[in-house]
Design an enzyme around this catalytic site. Structure first.
Site, PDB file in Angstrom:
ATOM      1  CE1 TYR A 272     -52.999 -19.187 -23.209  1.00 48.44           C
ATOM      2  CE2 TYR A 272     -51.466 -17.644 -24.230  1.00 48.44           C
ATOM      3  CZ  TYR A 272     -52.650 -17.889 -23.559  1.00 48.44           C
ATOM      4  OH  TYR A 272     -53.487 -16.851 -23.258  1.00 48.44           O
TER       5      TYR A 272
ATOM      6  CB  SER B 152     -53.690 -14.828 -26.202  1.00 48.22           C
ATOM      7  OG  SER B 152     -52.354 -14.456 -26.050  1.00 48.22           O
TER       8      SER B 152
ATOM      9  CE  LYS C 204     -56.428 -18.752 -24.692  1.00 47.27           C
ATOM     10  NZ  LYS C 204     -57.740 -18.747 -24.036  1.00 47.27           N
TER      11      LYS C 204
HETATM   12  C1  UD1 Z   1     -47.547 -14.112 -22.181  1.00 42.54           C
HETATM   13  C2  UD1 Z   1     -48.336 -14.305 -23.457  1.00 42.54           C
HETATM   14  C3  UD1 Z   1     -49.743 -13.878 -23.272  1.00 42.54           C
HETATM   15  C4  UD1 Z   1     -50.335 -14.652 -22.127  1.00 42.54           C
HETATM   16  C5  UD1 Z   1     -49.533 -14.378 -20.888  1.00 42.54           C
HETATM   17  C6  UD1 Z   1     -50.085 -15.224 -19.762  1.00 42.54           C
HETATM   18  C7  UD1 Z   1     -47.036 -14.275 -25.482  1.00 42.54           C
HETATM   19  C8  UD1 Z   1     -46.483 -13.468 -26.559  1.00 42.54           C
HETATM   20  N1  UD1 Z   1     -47.715 -13.583 -24.541  1.00 42.54           N
HETATM   21  O1  UD1 Z   1     -47.357 -12.716 -21.976  1.00 42.54           O
HETATM   22  O2  UD1 Z   1     -50.489 -14.149 -24.427  1.00 42.54           O
HETATM   23  O3  UD1 Z   1     -51.668 -14.310 -21.941  1.00 42.54           O
HETATM   24  O4  UD1 Z   1     -48.165 -14.729 -21.105  1.00 42.54           O
HETATM   25  O5  UD1 Z   1     -49.170 -16.042 -19.175  1.00 42.54           O
HETATM   26  O6  UD1 Z   1     -46.872 -15.465 -25.444  1.00 42.54           O
HETATM   27  N2  UD1 Z   1     -40.414 -10.349 -17.746  1.00 42.54           N
HETATM   28  C9  UD1 Z   1     -39.231 -10.146 -17.061  1.00 42.54           C
HETATM   29  N3  UD1 Z   1     -39.123 -10.685 -15.803  1.00 42.54           N
HETATM   30  C10 UD1 Z   1     -40.119 -11.393 -15.209  1.00 42.54           C
HETATM   31  C11 UD1 Z   1     -41.325 -11.585 -15.923  1.00 42.54           C
HETATM   32  C12 UD1 Z   1     -41.436 -11.051 -17.179  1.00 42.54           C
HETATM   33  O7  UD1 Z   1     -38.291  -9.529 -17.564  1.00 42.54           O
HETATM   34  O8  UD1 Z   1     -39.939 -11.855 -14.075  1.00 42.54           O
HETATM   35  C13 UD1 Z   1     -40.571  -9.747 -19.083  1.00 42.54           C
HETATM   36  C14 UD1 Z   1     -40.859 -10.726 -20.193  1.00 42.54           C
HETATM   37  O9  UD1 Z   1     -39.671 -11.217 -20.758  1.00 42.54           O
HETATM   38  C15 UD1 Z   1     -41.678  -9.863 -21.161  1.00 42.54           C
HETATM   39  C16 UD1 Z   1     -42.460  -8.915 -20.226  1.00 42.54           C
HETATM   40  O10 UD1 Z   1     -41.720  -8.915 -19.011  1.00 42.54           O
HETATM   41  O11 UD1 Z   1     -40.840  -9.074 -21.964  1.00 42.54           O
HETATM   42  C17 UD1 Z   1     -43.876  -9.385 -19.941  1.00 42.54           C
HETATM   43  O12 UD1 Z   1     -43.865 -10.747 -19.527  1.00 42.54           O
HETATM   44  P1  UD1 Z   1     -45.164 -11.468 -18.913  1.00 42.54           P
HETATM   45  O13 UD1 Z   1     -45.792 -10.561 -17.919  1.00 42.54           O
HETATM   46  O14 UD1 Z   1     -44.752 -12.822 -18.478  1.00 42.54           O
HETATM   47  O15 UD1 Z   1     -46.169 -11.585 -20.137  1.00 42.54           O
HETATM   48  P2  UD1 Z   1     -45.926 -12.137 -21.624  1.00 42.54           P
HETATM   49  O16 UD1 Z   1     -44.920 -13.204 -21.637  1.00 42.54           O
HETATM   50  O17 UD1 Z   1     -45.706 -10.959 -22.519  1.00 42.54           O
END
Ligand code: UD1
Length: 353
Positions: A156, A132, A160
């Site tokens: 996590y 990841s 990895k």
């Molecule tokens: C994270 C991990 C990734 C992992 C994945 C699985 C990191 C850097 N990345 O991805 O390696 O495989 O989780 O769980 O640790 N967001 C919102 N509202 C929401 C949900 C998300 O604003 O309800 C935003 C988050 O703050 C982020 C983006 O959307 O900026 C993507 O979030 P998400 O889909 O949860 O993935 P990551 O956190 O990037």
């Protein structure tokens, strides 16, 4: 060719199983169904599967040697290891579970692969590992190359990184042909609508946006609008799950070509593990994802700005030039409108949406 796919009932695993089968391979799934869904392999994809744990050495050995009835007499010729836990927030609450499942069980699997390989004329079976972008931690550069320092900021990501190190060392010592694939944000769903993303609880942005559009959740929380990005919301590199699946096929092919039989004296030939980022090089902000989802679905949603989620970097975008150059990988469905259209079709077919 029989390919063992651990975690093949999960999100990226199941799309890879489908792609392997379409390419004429025979995927064999090992999954304990702790987060993957049995119905996906049993009813939807209808592929051979074994319910069990990656850390069960005796079971894994019997699969690798072809002695298990599910192998129908064939030896496993490659292993793709997806099984593991993947929710960053949860890894803070239950680190032992993450290190146990992601690291200890992976070590047990790797040991079985090299032991069985030591007795085989062709050496250990090629091994592909789901890593990841979480291994990088806070980016020091605008896009991340594979050489960026590995400074994960949560259990996590650390789990990895540890497995990556195990693989590299075993590859040098035992000639394990191996590829580490570092995914950025997997998104979208099978364009045929057979399989897609189902997590419980769902933490990922795109399904949550769609849930807010269908009314399944009352609103979307935008985790922070004060990042140092053009619109203040977090930027990620969303990559279609089918493009990720395709990369696994290319990785298997590359390793089969590079597989070296042990030297004449039986000594293994050290293998330098290959590492590839899988992303598009194009970032999209939370706000841009919302706008693209509105355009694709024709629906609106309520969104509230909430505090940042702990440990969320402002921007994570891949440089995937190496995967393009060496694997010949070309993302074909990873533009936001296609990702969202595929995710939306799948989402609407889910019960309760
Ligand atoms: C994270 C991990 C990734 C992992 C994945 C699985 C990191 C850097 N990345 O991805 O390696 O495989 O989780 O769980 O640790 N967001 C919102 N509202 C929401 C949900 C998300 O604003 O309800 C935003 C988050 O703050 C982020 C983006 O959307 O900026 C993507 O979030 P998400 O889909 O949860 O993935 P990551 O956190 O990037």
């Amino acid at each position: 060719m029989l390919i063992l796919v651990t975690g093949g009932a999960g999100y990226i695993g199941s799309h890879t199983v489908k792609a392997l089968r379409q390419a004429g391979h025979s995927p064999l799934v090992l999954d304990d169904f702790s987060s993957g869904r049995r119905a996906v392999v049993e009813d939807t994809l209808r592929v051979p599967f074994v319910e069990g744990r990656v850390g069960d050495g005796a079971l894994v050995r019997s699969l690798l040697t072809g002695d298990h009835p599910a192998c129908a007499g064939q030896r496993v010729e490659a292993v793709i290891h997806f099984a593991g836990r993947s929710i960053v927030g949860e890894s803070w609450q239950r680190p032992a579970e993450y290190y146990g499942s992601n690291v200890s069980e992976a070590l047990s699997l790797l040991q079985a692969v090299v032991e069985v390989g030591a007795a085989a004329a062709s050496g250990p079976a090629p091994f592909i590992f789901s890593s990841s972008c979480a291994v990088y931690g806070l980016p020091r550069t605008l896009t991340l190359t594979e050489d960026h320092p590995l400074e994960p900021i949560n259990p996590y990501g650390r789990s990895k990184r540890m497995v990556e190190e195990l693989i590299r060392d075993l590859a040098l010592a035992h000639g394990l042909p191996s590829i580490i694939l570092r995914y950025f944000n997997a998104a979208g769903a099978d364009p045929d609508g057979e399989i897609g993303e189902v997590h419980d609880p769902e933490t990922h942005l795109i399904p949550r946006v769609l849930d807010a559009m269908t009314g399944r959740s009352p609103f979307l929380q935008i985790f922070g609008d004060d990042f140092d990005t053009p619109d203040g919301t977090g930027i990620r590199d969303y990559t279609h799950v089918c493009d990720l699946a395709e990369a696994h096929l290319l990785a298997v092919n590359r390793l089969l070509l590079r597989r070296a039989a042990p030297a004449a004296d039986g000594a293994p030939v050290p293998f330098r593990t290959l590492v590839y980022n899988l992303g598009t090089g194009q970032g999209a902000s939370v706000q841009e994802v919302i706008e693209a989802a509105k355009a694709v679905t024709g629906r609106g949603l309520l969104a509230h700005v909430a505090p940042r989620r702990g440990g969320d970097p402002p921007r994570l975008v891949a440089c995937a030039d190496r995967a393009r150059g060496e694997l010949g990988w070309e993302p074909r469905r990873s533009d936001l409108p296609t990702i969202l259209a595929d995710a939306w079709r799948w989402h609407q077919a889910l019960p309760g949406r």
